[in-house]
Design an enzyme around this catalytic site. Structure first.
Site, PDB file in Angstrom:
ATOM      1  N   TYR A 430       0.826  -1.234   0.000  1.00 21.27           N
ATOM      2  CA  TYR A 430       0.000   0.000   0.000  1.00 21.27           C
ATOM      3  C   TYR A 430       0.848   1.268   0.000  1.00 21.27           C
ATOM      4  O   TYR A 430       2.041   1.210   0.160  1.00 21.27           O
ATOM      5  CB  TYR A 430      -1.091  -0.012   1.065  1.00 21.27           C
ATOM      6  CG  TYR A 430      -0.747  -0.089   2.543  1.00 21.27           C
ATOM      7  CD1 TYR A 430       0.473   0.311   3.060  1.00 21.27           C
ATOM      8  CD2 TYR A 430      -1.707  -0.541   3.436  1.00 21.27           C
ATOM      9  CE1 TYR A 430       0.729   0.261   4.419  1.00 21.27           C
ATOM     10  CE2 TYR A 430      -1.458  -0.595   4.811  1.00 21.27           C
ATOM     11  CZ  TYR A 430      -0.235  -0.185   5.278  1.00 21.27           C
ATOM     12  OH  TYR A 430       0.017  -0.233   6.614  1.00 21.27           O
ATOM     13  N   GLU A 431       0.167   2.380  -0.235  1.00 21.32           N
ATOM     14  CA  GLU A 431       0.808   3.702  -0.375  1.00 21.32           C
ATOM     15  C   GLU A 431       1.833   3.694  -1.522  1.00 21.32           C
ATOM     16  O   GLU A 431       2.908   4.260  -1.434  1.00 21.32           O
ATOM     17  CB  GLU A 431       1.458   4.108   0.960  1.00 21.32           C
ATOM     18  CG  GLU A 431       1.768   5.597   1.110  1.00 21.32           C
ATOM     19  CD  GLU A 431       0.626   6.526   0.812  1.00 21.32           C
ATOM     20  OE1 GLU A 431      -0.484   6.293   1.319  1.00 21.32           O
ATOM     21  OE2 GLU A 431       0.837   7.477   0.050  1.00 21.32           O
ATOM     22  N   GLY A 432       1.443   3.028  -2.623  1.00 25.78           N
ATOM     23  CA  GLY A 432       2.339   2.896  -3.775  1.00 25.78           C
ATOM     24  C   GLY A 432       3.194   1.659  -3.590  1.00 25.78           C
ATOM     25  O   GLY A 432       4.031   1.611  -2.686  1.00 25.78           O
TER      26      GLY A 432
END
Ligand SMILES: Cc1cc2nc3c(=O)[nH]c(=O)nc-3n(C[C@H](O)[C@H](O)[C@H](O)COP(=O)(O)OP(=O)(O)OC[C@H]3O[C@@H](n4cnc5c(N)ncnc54)[C@H](O)[C@@H]3O)c2cc1C
Length: 587
Positions: A430-432
């Protein structure tokens, strides 16, 4: 069994020796903040983390969250813990004073956040997302929105969420399809968001969703996405939560880890449209998200440290308790005495210390950039994908080592070791995803400024060689200098080859990310070892045992992790097109 103690002494050493915290406070013109205060704050936070949050972690994992009648019920004890967290003022640490915050440096918030995530990552995700919403509103919200929402978010009375992802829009947010239609002084939002962390719960009387959506006449792609505030309960004329908005959680994901963090599918506008308010200007939503990304991505990197530290502490405890084998006199041998177990514990310890140094240095660069220190903004940009990508990859490795130290027991849920391993797995996603971080590092952070910020970092790293020599650590200095020189070559190679191979550059980006991660860790450990050696002869607050251990741990890092720089350099410079020889059909 999983005990947790905040690593307050190591944090104090990093803030003091690597971050130069008192100088930072001077640059930020914070007359009343100093290292002593920061250390007290970290110790206090450590108590709440160890005594309140850590004991809920295993039960939260086992019981998870539930969706009943459109309401998400958090895991047992979480609401009470949240009240304690809020009432003790922890939510307010770094927010501006005008909204009720304490305006402490970001690096102090980071040091404290490490502890929350170690103690209970699923819990700590809730305040982490709230911090993201606060930042977005401070940077881009109108005065009216700020006054209505910020004081309650800053105090922790309400929590915040980030609603970006949709079924067809994950890494590629240009595909966001949620709609926002103007309707008087607000917009009506319709659409579905998936994987929304803490999208619903009963811990606070309101939840403030930040939602990416598209206006009817918006241009296609990234330039047509706007950012909206969509409160769970609309505010009445007194600014209090009133009528329920048309936004709800319609299902919860069953996931590998972080079971106590509800991951919600959010439906907006099932009954005509959720009321939303535009944040900033139309069509600038993705740009706004990017301004917050450094902080959010560093926060996820930090989670990598936190979960690794928790796993390390558990491994040490088990290795001292568990015996295997006996001596001639019949006494039992604790497994901590076996060389291979020792190797694993040192690998965990060295990895954690390197990550802590890097996380706090990078967090302090955000403060320095805000204080207007030259070069810091570019340094923040460069370090962010390294902190996010490398530290979360390390978390997978180090939480796995905790399992290995436990032997068969590590595979058994009751030991607690599997939870950390499972919880850690999301961090690289997550978060890229880390694939996206690697592309960011090689593309936007290296090629687009022709390697300028990278050259400045490598120059600064090179200087530490002489500190190591002055401290009498020549072997370490030799290895370190060779690795920095190798990274200088790699930088040159990337700049020379990128134009000819723009497509395949992506295939080696991950090796570049990891190379920079291991090298940055070595930079931190080299600085730490040199500083520790220097302090040995002076009156110091750390003591000979801590300083000696610091030098030994740094040496272990140099011998066990630093060689990976060379491995990644070789793969990077020779392995360009092998990934593309096979056609899609051959897979
Ligand atoms: C537990 C959990 C919590 C989450 N919390 C939130 C939240 O609170 N809010 C929110 O908005 N989202 C949240 N997410 C979503 C998360 O950010 C996305 O899952 C993530 O960004 C990846 O998107 P995706 O799942 O669609 O994967 P995809 O984008 O489909 O990626 C699949 C694979 O393809 C690779 N890939 C994709 N595009 C490229 C490219 N251009 N170049 C190279 N490789 C590429 C990826 O690296 C990955 O390996 C959460 C997800 C989970 C699982």
């Amino acid at each position: 069994m999983s005990i947790y103690n905040a690593p307050a002494q190591d944090t104090a050493f990093v803030l003091d020796q690597l971050v130069q915290f008192d100088n930072l406070c001077e640059a930020m013109q914070l007359d009343e903040v100093n290292l002593e205060l920061a250390n007290v704050i970290v110790e206090e936070a450590g108590r709440l983390a160890a005594e309140v949050l850590a004991p809920l972690n295993a039960e939260g994992d086992a019981k998870g969250t539930k969706l009943n009648d459109d309401k998400v019920q958090e895991a047992p004890g979480y609401s009470e813990a949240y009240q304690q967290y809020m009432e003790n003022g922890w939510a307010t640490l770094t927010a501006p004073e005008e909204f009720g915050g304490q305006a402490l440096p970001n690096v102090v918030g980071t040091a404290v956040n490490e502890l929350w995530h170690s103690a209970n990552m699923a819990f700590a995700l809730c305040p982490m997302l709230t911090q993201g919403s606060i930042e977005a509103l401070i940077a881009h919200g109108s005065d009216e929105l700020k006054q209505a929402y910020l004081p309650r978010l800053v105090s922790g009375e309400w929590t915040g969420t980030m609603n970006l992802t949709e079924p067809a829009a994950g890494s590629d947010l240009a595909a966001v399809a949620t709609k926002a239609v103007p309707n008087g002084d607000h917009y009506l939002i319709t659409g579905q968001k998936i994987y929304i962390t803490w999208g619903d719960h009963q811990m606070t009387p309101n939840i403030v969703h930040l939602v990416l959506a598209r206006l009817p006449d918006a241009p296609a792609g990234v330039k047509g996405i706007s950012l909206f505030i969509v409160p769970k309960f609309l505010l009445d004329e007194n600014g209090e939560p009133g009528e329920l908005n048309d936004a709800k959680c319609i299902s919860l994901e069953h996931k590998l880890g972080i079971h106590a963090s509800p991951t919600c599918t959010m439906s907006f506008g099932d009954n005509g449209g959720a009321v939303g308010y535009l944040v900033g200007e139309a069509n600038r939503g993705l740009a706004y998200m990017f301004t917050m990304m450094n902080h959010a991505r560093q926060a996820v990197g930090l989670q990598g440290l936190s979960i690794s530290e928790r796993a390390y502490q558990q491994a040490v405890w088990y290795a001292k308790e568990r015996t295997q084998g006996s001596r001639k006199d019949g006494s039992k041998i604790a497994i901590i005495e076996h060389p291979d177990v020792r190797r694993m514990l040192m690998a965990q310890r060295a990895g954690c210390e390197a990550m802590r140094g890097l996380a706090l240095i990078a967090a302090a660069e955000i403060d320095r950039a805000h204080a207007g220190e030259g070069g810091s903004a570019a340094r923040v940009e460069l370090l962010t994908p390294i902190v996010k990508g490398w530290m979360t990859e390390m978390a997978n490795e180090l939480t796995s080592l905790n399992i290995q130290v436990h032997g068969g027991m590590g595979f058994i849920e009751e030991s607690g070791a599997p939870q950390h391993y499972r919880d850690a797995r999301i961090l690289a996603i997550y978060e890229g995803t880390n694939g996206i971080q690697a592309l960011d590092l090689i593309g936007r952070k290296t090629l687009s400024d022709e390697g300028t910020a990278l050259a400045a970092l490598l120059d600064e790293m090179a200087v530490v060689e002489s500190d190591l020599r002055a401290a009498g650590l020549d072997k370490f200095a030799n290895r370190y200098a060779a690795s920095v020189a190798r990274a200088v070559e790699v930088r040159q190679w990337i700049l020379e080859n990128a134009a000819a191979n723009p497509q395949v550059m992506g295939a080696v980006a991950f090796d570049f990310l990891m190379l920079m991660g291991y090298l940055s860790g070595a930079w931190v450990m080299a600085k730490s070892a040199a500083a520790a050696k220097g302090l040995e002869s002076e009156d110091n607050p750390y003591g000979a045992e801590f300083l000696g251990a610091k030098v030994a741990t740094a040496r272990f890092y140099a011998e066990h992790y630093l060689p990976r720089v060379e491995q990644h350099a070789q793969t990077l410079m020779t392995g360009l097109d092998a990934a593309f020889v096979l056609s899609d059909e051959q897979f």
